[in-house]
Design a protein around this motif. Structure first.
Motif, short mmCIF file in Angstrom:
data_model
loop_
_atom_site.label_atom_id
_atom_site.label_comp_id
_atom_site.label_asym_id
_atom_site.label_seq_id
_atom_site.Cartn_x
_atom_site.Cartn_y
_atom_site.Cartn_z
N ALA A 32 -4.98 -3.00 0.10
CA ALA A 32 -3.62 -3.12 0.65
C ALA A 32 -2.59 -3.29 -0.46
O ALA A 32 -1.44 -2.88 -0.30
CB ALA A 32 -3.55 -4.29 1.62
N ASP A 33 -2.99 -3.87 -1.58
CA ASP A 33 -2.04 -4.08 -2.68
C ASP A 33 -1.94 -2.88 -3.62
O ASP A 33 -1.27 -2.94 -4.65
CB ASP A 33 -2.41 -5.34 -3.47
N ARG B 49 -4.49 -1.33 -5.26
CA ARG B 49 -5.62 -1.13 -6.18
C ARG B 49 -6.49 0.01 -5.68
O ARG B 49 -6.67 0.20 -4.49
CB ARG B 49 -6.46 -2.40 -6.29
N THR C 27 -11.61 -8.18 0.37
CA THR C 27 -10.70 -7.06 0.17
C THR C 27 -10.98 -5.96 1.20
O THR C 27 -12.12 -5.52 1.35
CB THR C 27 -10.84 -6.47 -1.25
N MET D 281 0.84 -1.18 0.00
CA MET D 281 0.00 0.00 0.00
C MET D 281 0.89 1.24 0.00
O MET D 281 0.82 2.08 0.87
CB MET D 281 -0.90 -0.03 1.24
#
Length: 194
Positions: A44-45, A47, A80, A1
């Motif tokens: 967290a990734d 997106r 998510t 993130m």
């Protein structure tokens, strides 16, 4: 993130709703419909999710995100977590003595005699008012009430809170009150300490 300096969890995506890409989101905001007030939400990734439409449905919010147009895409999002940056929260909306939970987490707890009681690791609420969980390395976590008597001073800038160990129930005075409890003075503040 990598996009967020101080991420704040504001919701979790649940099951798909219908066939047009809508998802159920469990909001962690005070007002469930506020999810759309923060602009872009982040996973967290990294997106990004832009809210196009939302509606309240019992205990969740049904949300349609830009680019999620069918049930398969919606189902892939289940679980998510959705975040915003702390800078997106409106400080001017806070009343005197109110704090965002994210600002309290990580504060050190000290008493007036200079004794360290731990670090605020969580803010909990099971319906009877806010509680602070304190953790100290090598010790069991303790939970104290977030009342004016137990926590007379909060200094977010200095990164600490002042606790009264007797009012917080950290020290057993051995005195029993009329209801058979020990170590509590029952002093509650006026107002909410969120």
């Amino acid at each position: 993130m990598s996009k967020l300096d101080h991420p704040i969890l504001i919701g979790v995506i649940g099951a798909a709703q219908g066939i047009r890409g809508e998802v159920r989101v469990k909001p962690y905001t005070e007002h469930p419909m506020a999810l759309s007030d923060y602009g872009v939400l982040f996973a967290a990734d990294g997106r990004r999710f832009e809210v196009l439409d939302l509606r309240f449905a019992k205990t969740v919010v049904v949300v349609r995100f830009r680019g999620i147009n069918d049930r398969n895409a919606a189902e892939a999002l289940k679980g998510t977590e959705l975040f915003i940056d702390r800078s997106s929260l409106p400080d001017e909306d806070l009343e005197e003595g109110e704090y965002f939970h994210a600002d309290l987490e990580g504060l050190e707890a000290w008493d007036a005699d200079g004794a360290f009681w731990g670090v605020v690791s969580a803010v909990l609420n099971f319906g009877g008012g806010d509680l602070l969980e304190l953790r100290d390395e090598g010790k069991k976590p303790v939970v104290i009430p977030f009342t004016l008597a137990a926590v007379p001073k909060v200094d977010v800038g200095a990164g600490r809170i002042l606790v009264d160990p007797v009012a917080a129930g950290l020290i057993d005075t051995g005195e029993a009150d009329d209801e058979g409890e020990t170590g509590r003075d029952g002093d509650e503040p006026d107002g909410d300490r969120d």
